[in-house]
Structure formats: structure tokens, C-alpha cells
Design a protein around this motif. Structure first.
Motif, mmCIF file in Angstrom:
data_model
loop_
_atom_site.group_PDB
_atom_site.id
_atom_site.type_symbol
_atom_site.label_atom_id
_atom_site.label_comp_id
_atom_site.label_asym_id
_atom_site.label_seq_id
_atom_site.Cartn_x
_atom_site.Cartn_y
_atom_site.Cartn_z
ATOM 1 N N GLU A 145 0.817 -1.211 0.000
ATOM 2 C CA GLU A 145 0.000 0.000 0.000
ATOM 3 C C GLU A 145 0.855 1.267 0.000
ATOM 4 O OE1 GLU A 145 -1.708 -3.502 1.818
ATOM 5 O OE2 GLU A 145 0.015 -2.278 2.398
ATOM 6 N N THR A 188 -10.849 -1.671 -3.784
ATOM 7 C CA THR A 188 -11.625 -1.126 -2.669
ATOM 8 C C THR A 188 -11.717 0.388 -2.843
ATOM 9 O OG1 THR A 188 -9.581 -1.030 -1.363
ATOM 10 C CG2 THR A 188 -11.015 -2.947 -1.032
ATOM 11 N N ALA A 191 -12.685 2.554 0.395
ATOM 12 C CA ALA A 191 -11.578 2.656 1.338
ATOM 13 C C ALA A 191 -10.475 3.556 0.783
ATOM 14 C CB ALA A 191 -11.018 1.265 1.646
ATOM 15 N N TYR A 304 -1.448 -11.729 2.859
ATOM 16 C CA TYR A 304 -2.864 -11.744 2.494
ATOM 17 C C TYR A 304 -3.445 -13.161 2.479
ATOM 18 C CZ TYR A 304 -2.508 -6.829 1.244
ATOM 19 O OH TYR A 304 -2.330 -5.471 1.283
ATOM 20 N N LEU A 348 -2.815 -5.112 8.944
ATOM 21 C CA LEU A 348 -4.029 -5.908 8.771
ATOM 22 C C LEU A 348 -3.819 -7.327 9.278
ATOM 23 C CD1 LEU A 348 -5.229 -4.783 5.215
ATOM 24 C CD2 LEU A 348 -5.991 -3.945 7.439
ATOM 25 N N ALA A 377 -9.526 -4.250 11.234
ATOM 26 C CA ALA A 377 -9.916 -2.851 11.098
ATOM 27 C C ALA A 377 -9.419 -2.023 12.279
ATOM 28 C CB ALA A 377 -11.435 -2.746 10.982
ATOM 29 N N ALA A 390 -10.687 2.405 8.004
ATOM 30 C CA ALA A 390 -10.755 1.044 8.541
ATOM 31 C C ALA A 390 -12.179 0.512 8.484
ATOM 32 C CB ALA A 390 -10.238 1.036 9.985
ATOM 33 N N THR A 393 -13.055 -0.482 5.035
ATOM 34 C CA THR A 393 -12.454 -1.768 4.697
ATOM 35 C C THR A 393 -13.341 -2.920 5.164
ATOM 36 O OG1 THR A 393 -10.237 -0.802 4.877
ATOM 37 C CG2 THR A 393 -10.401 -3.201 4.960
ATOM 38 N N GLU A 396 -16.431 -3.142 2.860
ATOM 39 C CA GLU A 396 -16.169 -3.681 1.530
ATOM 40 C C GLU A 396 -15.777 -5.155 1.582
ATOM 41 O OE1 GLU A 396 -14.910 -0.308 -1.498
ATOM 42 O OE2 GLU A 396 -13.484 -0.397 0.157
ATOM 43 N N LEU A 397 -15.243 -5.599 2.722
ATOM 44 C CA LEU A 397 -14.858 -7.003 2.835
ATOM 45 C C LEU A 397 -16.008 -7.880 3.308
ATOM 46 C CD1 LEU A 397 -11.255 -6.805 4.334
ATOM 47 C CD2 LEU A 397 -11.918 -7.384 2.021
#
Length: 581
Positions: A145, A188, A191, A304, A348, A377, A390, A393, A396-397
Motif C-alpha cells: 500500500e 476497494t 476505502a 494476504y 491488517l 480494522a 478502517a 475496509t 467492503e470485505l
């Protein structure tokens, strides 16, 4: 000398091309040009991120196969040697790169926003691209990121500089680049928008939302056309079982907040590590990561795959706790010792592990995976002071608004522990302070430090040299509001009609009386202008006005030439409503 200035010189071109040029390169402050620039930046950032992700995925695919992040499948010797080899490559890269081009990542973007008028050098962008590929490809415990934000912001800044945009609009375009890069890299967009405004720009404005949203959705759509669907984190359906689990949520928030505090102090410890040379610091980061990877191979890379697995099938609390400790040390070492990568993905994963531990030990009917999601988050919000990003996020998840209530409880609790319980700043501010750079955090000072005199400059004034006594005819014919009179190299601000009156009086004087003598009553110290060699922030200008009795400033403004900002103009801007875009 007459210095009437048009905004931009006219050029021979067709009417349609002229309109297009005015739309993108002119001084218009309307919303439409900014939205169109946001779309262009979205395409450009999407192209850069698609190139970066393609090269990174090729490297990870060669190492780990189709799963990309599956460093756990590597033999122990590879897990030990890969980060060390990456550190050696980074040392070589640093040695062949000028020191001025070595500042990268989110801290660099924030530093250039406040101290560099939003101008991001191309050399730093190129260094970030190569350095991040090496670091991420070799399994360093960092995220993509930070590099993504730097690359997207850099593209936006370069385009804005070419378009001749003022510093405040460069800031906005950098926000567009940030949102576009995050949206392109992680699909995302919401976010990305909130992260750009909350963490990078540190402000919300109605004018800012539209171009930043345009950049985010354009980048997301364009990157998906180039790469196809590429979600980094898989959506999960998780919701709170009942309000009786609220005590467990509060415990989770406090626990994750304490983990964030520990992580922050570990980063500070490595920042102060008693080795100053860049090479040994990078090598030490690789060795620490490699050794820890022998015990917990999941710490390699962004993590991830581990995040996705833990959200669906949480591990027992003891392995999660061991993984949390190993990831804490490896990530703090990578960030504190200067590996050129991001901080979000490791946070994360730390949050998922911490939340998973809480979910395994607290009583309640909610699924342990929910606590892992909420911990993710909360960790991001507490470490970066970005609670809204956060929460976006989580939304969206989880693909469920039902997860927002427990997310708010946990994120708020963690932020209170970190910010108010231990009074820790954002990790980004800590990284900047380690470089000797302190950002303005007071809201008023921050706003003033983010705006520049060039945004207020006017160019409709005339200039006269009182030493020679020559006054161009246009000064009398066109009746300018202001006349800048130079006397022995020092500029003074004189009201236009008053100058004309005094000039006509001088013409009637007998020979031997100089123009400077006639104008002497108008050239007192309070009418003196300060000449600046470069643009300055409004905060710096106000501090100057507090110390000196001056009528205003003369400063160079790009292609437009010399600009004038009067004291009255500056005070009027501060006491009237409106934006400085």
C-alpha cells in the motif's frame, strides 16, 4: 516597466484545442476540470499499478506458484535466505541511487505535501517502484500500500505540475492519485477515497470528494480491464450474533489497542537502533525476518493468504499468538530499519491475528472470524489514526452493513486506547519525526500550512522605477489599482490613483526635484513589499506579517511571472468564507 500579466499566453491553435487546453491547463477553479483531471489520473495510476502488480505477481509466481503469497511452502533454507538476499539487493540499489531520491512511501508523500508544495520528484517514484518490487518479491514483512500510494501520488503530482496547477490543487490531485492507487491495487474504491482524505490530505472537503471519487472508480475499472478481477482480500459474510457479545467487542478493542501500542514502541525501538549506516540496517532487517520465518513462515510477505485463511477458518489461539509475536517483530524491524515498503498490510495481518486470539478466548455466540475481521480494522485505525478508512475496509470485505456496528465498537475502543490512553501519534508522524520533520497537527495551522501565497497572487499591477523617473504611458492610461514602485532596489506598494496624482504633481515641479522625492510620503516602511525567491505557505506569510510591518509580498508564480499578494488581500481571505482552490 509595465508588468500587466495575463493568466497564460495565447497560442495559435484551433478553437477546440484552445478550449481543451483551458479546461486542463487553465486557472479555472470550477469542479469539472478537477473531476476530469481525476479521471485522467485514475487511468494513469491504474496503468502504473497494473505494471507494478504484473511484475510483482510474476516474481511471486516464480517463487510460490499460483498462490503467490504461499511462502510457507518454501524449504527452510529459502525462507531464511530469501529476505537476506532481498536486503543485499536493496543495499546495492541504495548505493547506486542518489540520497535525494531515496525517500519513499507514505511518509515521503506527507512530507512533500507540507514542505514541498506537493511536488513529488520523478527519481523518488522510480526508486520506490524498483525498491518495492525487490522488498515484496523477497518476502520482507511489508505491504504494497505504501508503494502504491507513492506511485499513484507521484503520477498525479507530475501531471499536476505539467498542467501548471497551484499547490492546493496539487494536494487535491495527490489525493486523487492515492485513492486511485489503492482502488487499483485492492479493488476497494471506498476505502481508497476515505484513506486519501483521512490519512494523506487529513481533511474532508466537498470540492475534494468529487475528483477523488472520480479517480478511484476510474482506476478500479481501468485496472480490472487490464488485469481482470484481482481481489487481494476475499469477501466474507460475518455478522454479530447478538448485543450480548458487546463486552467481548470491548475487550477485543482494548486488546487490539494494546497490541497497536506495543507495535508502535517496537518500531520506535528499531528506528533508534544504534546502527546509522543504511546497509547494515537493511541486512539486519533481512536476517531478523529470515530467522523468524523458520519458526513462522506466514510472516513473509504481505500475508494476504494468511488473512484470508484466518477470516474463514480461524486457527487456535496459541499458534495465532505465536504468529502475532513473530509478525510484530519482523514488521517493526522492516519499517524501523528502513525497508522501502508499506505499513498497512502487515497491520491488517497483525489485527487479524490479535482479533483471532480474542475471538478464541472471549465467550459469545459470534463467529471467531468476525473478531479477526474487526481486529484487522481496529489495528489499522489505531496505528494510522484512520478509523473511517478502517470501517470502509470492513464494509467492503464483509459485504454486510450488519458488521458496521461491531466494527465501530472495536475500532473506537482501540483508537481510544492508542490515542488517548497512551497518547501515541499516527505511525506515519513517528516515521517523519525520526527524519527530523514535524508536521503541523493543529487544524488551523494545518490548513494554513497546506495553502500557498501563489493561490492568492494577482498580476494586474504596474511597475515603476523611481530611481530613473521613467513611467510607461500605460500606467497613466490604464489606471491600475496598484503600482509597485522600486526605489534603490526595494519595492513599495502604492495605490494606483494616488500614484497618478503624485506623478502629475511631480511633472509640474521645477527641474531638480526627483520622482523619488515626490513619492517619499508614499514610500514609508509600512508600504514596503517583501520579495520572495519562491512560493511560501500562508502560515509562513502570517508569521512574517506578525514580525514585520509590510504591505505584502512579491513572489514568482510559475509561467505567470511575478505575482502580488497584499496584506489586505491575505487578511480578507482569512476572514471571509470560501475555498482557496
Amino acid at each position: 516597466m509595465l508588468v500587466y500579466k495575463a493568466s497564460y499566453p495565447a497560442e495559435p491553435m484551433s478553437q477546440s484545442k484552445s478550449r481543451l487546453r483551458r479546461l486542463f491547463f487553465g486557472p479555472s477553479h470550477s469542479l469539472l476540470p478537477l473531476v476530469l483531471l481525476g479521471c485522467v489520473i485514475g487511468v494513469a495510476a491504474g496503468l502504473v499499478m497494473a505494471s507494478f502488480l504484473t511484475l510483482l505477481n510474476m516474481t511471486l509466481g516464480w517463487l510460490n506458484g499460483a498462490s503467490l503469497e504461499d511462502f510457507e511452502s518454501l524449504p527452510p533454507l529459502w525462507r531464511l535466505g530469501l529476505p537476506v538476499f532481498g536486503s543485499l539487493l536493496l543495499i546495492g540499489l541504495y548505493r547506486v541511487t542518489p540520497v535525494s531520491a531515496q525517500s519513499v512511501g507514505l511518509p515521503h508523500v506527507l512530507e512533500r505535501l507540507q514542505f514541498g508544495q506537493g511536488r513529488l520528484p520523478a527519481a523518488n517514484i522510480a526508486f520506490q517502484f524498483v525498491g518495492a518490487l525487490i522488498a515484496l518479491g523477497s518476502g520482507q514483512s511489508i505491504g504494497r500500500e505504501g508503494p502504491a500510494v507513492h506511485l499513484g501520488s507521484g503520477v498525479a503530482s507530475l501531471f499536476g505540475q505539467y498542467a501548471g496547477r497551484p499547490p492546493s490543487q496539487l494536494r487535491l490531485l495527490i489525493g486523487c492519485g492515492t485513492a486511485a492507487a489503492i482502488s487499483a491495487a485492492f479493488t476497494t474504491p471506498l476505502a481508497g477515497v476515505l484513506f486519501a482524505m483521512e490519512v494523506v490530505l487529513m481533511e474532508y472537503s466537498l470540492l475534494g470528494f468529487a475528483p477523488i471519487i472520480a479517480a478511484a472508480i476510474t482506476a478500479s475499472a481501468f485496472t480490472e480491464v487490464l488485469l481482470g478481477p484481482h481481489p487481494v482480500l476475499e469477501p466474507v459474510q460475518l455478522a454479530l450474533a447478538g448485543y450480548s457479545d458487546i463486552p467481548g467487542l470491548l475487550f477485543t478493542g482494548i486488546w487490539v489497542g494494546l497490541v497497536a501500542v506495543l507495535f508502535h514502541h517496537l518500531v520506535r525501538l528499531f528506528l533508534r537502533f544504534p546502527i546509522q549506516s543504511k546497509g547494515p540496517r537493511l541486512l539486519l532487517a533481512g536476517i531478523i525476518t529470515g530467522v523468524l520465518a523458520l519458526v513462522a513462515p506466514q510472516i513473509l510477505g504481505s500475508g494476504y493468504d494468511t488473512i484470508n485463511t484466518t477470516l474463514v477458518q480461524p486457527m487456535p489461539w496459541l499458534p495465532l499468538l505465536l504468529l502475532l509475536l513473530a509478525k510484530l517483530i519482523a514488521t517493526a524491524a522492516a519499517i524501523g530499519l528502513g525497508v522501502p515498503g508499506g505499513q498497512i498490510a502487515p497491520n491488517l495481518m497483525l489485527g487479524v491475528c490479535a482479533g483471532g486470539v480474542a475471538g478464541a478466548v472471549v465467550p459469545g455466540a459470534s463467529e471467531p472470524g468476525l473478531y479477526a475481521l474487526l481486529g484487522m480494522a481496529a489495528m489499522m485505525g489505531a496505528v494510522l489514526h484512520a478509523p473511517l478508512a478502517a470501517l470502509a475496509t470492513v464494509l467492503e470485505l464483509s459485504l454486510s452493513a450488519e458488521a458496521m456496528f461491531p466494527a465501530m465498537v472495536v475500532v473506537l475502543s482501540a483508537n481510544l486506547v492508542c490515542q488517548h490512553g497512551f497518547r501515541l501519534p499516527s505511525l506515519l508522524l513517528t516515521l517523519l519525526e525520526a527524519r527530523g520533520q514535524v508536521l503541523q497537527t493543529h487544524p488551523v495551522c494545518t490548513a494554513l500550512a497546506q495553502r500557498y501565497l501563489s493561490e492568492l497572487a494577482c498580476f494586474q499591477f504596474a511597475g515603476v522605477d523611481a530611481d530613473t523617473g521613467e513611467v510607461p504611458a500605460g500606467v497613466l492610461r490604464q489606471k491600475p489599482q496598484w503600482v509597485v514602485v522600486w526605489l534603490t532596489g526595494q519595492p513599495y506598494l502604492v495605490n494606483g490613483p494616488r500614484f497618478k496624482e503624485m506623478y502629475l504633481t511631480w511633472r509640474q515641479q521645477p527641474d531638480g526635484v526627483s520622482l523619488s522625492q515626490t513619492l517619499a510620503p508614499l514610500l514609508a516602511d509600512r508600504h514596503r513589499l517583501i520579495e520572495l525567491a519562491e512560493d511560501a505557505t500562508l502560515l509562513a506569510a502570517i508569521k512574517t506579517l506578525q514580525l514585520e510591518e509590510t504591505a505584502g509580498f512579491l513572489l514568482p508564480v510559475g509561467r505567470q511571472g511575478l505575482g502580488l499578494v497584499t496584506r489586505a488581500q491575505l487578511v480578507g481571505m482569512l476572514t471571509t468564507e470560501g475555498h482557496v482552490y
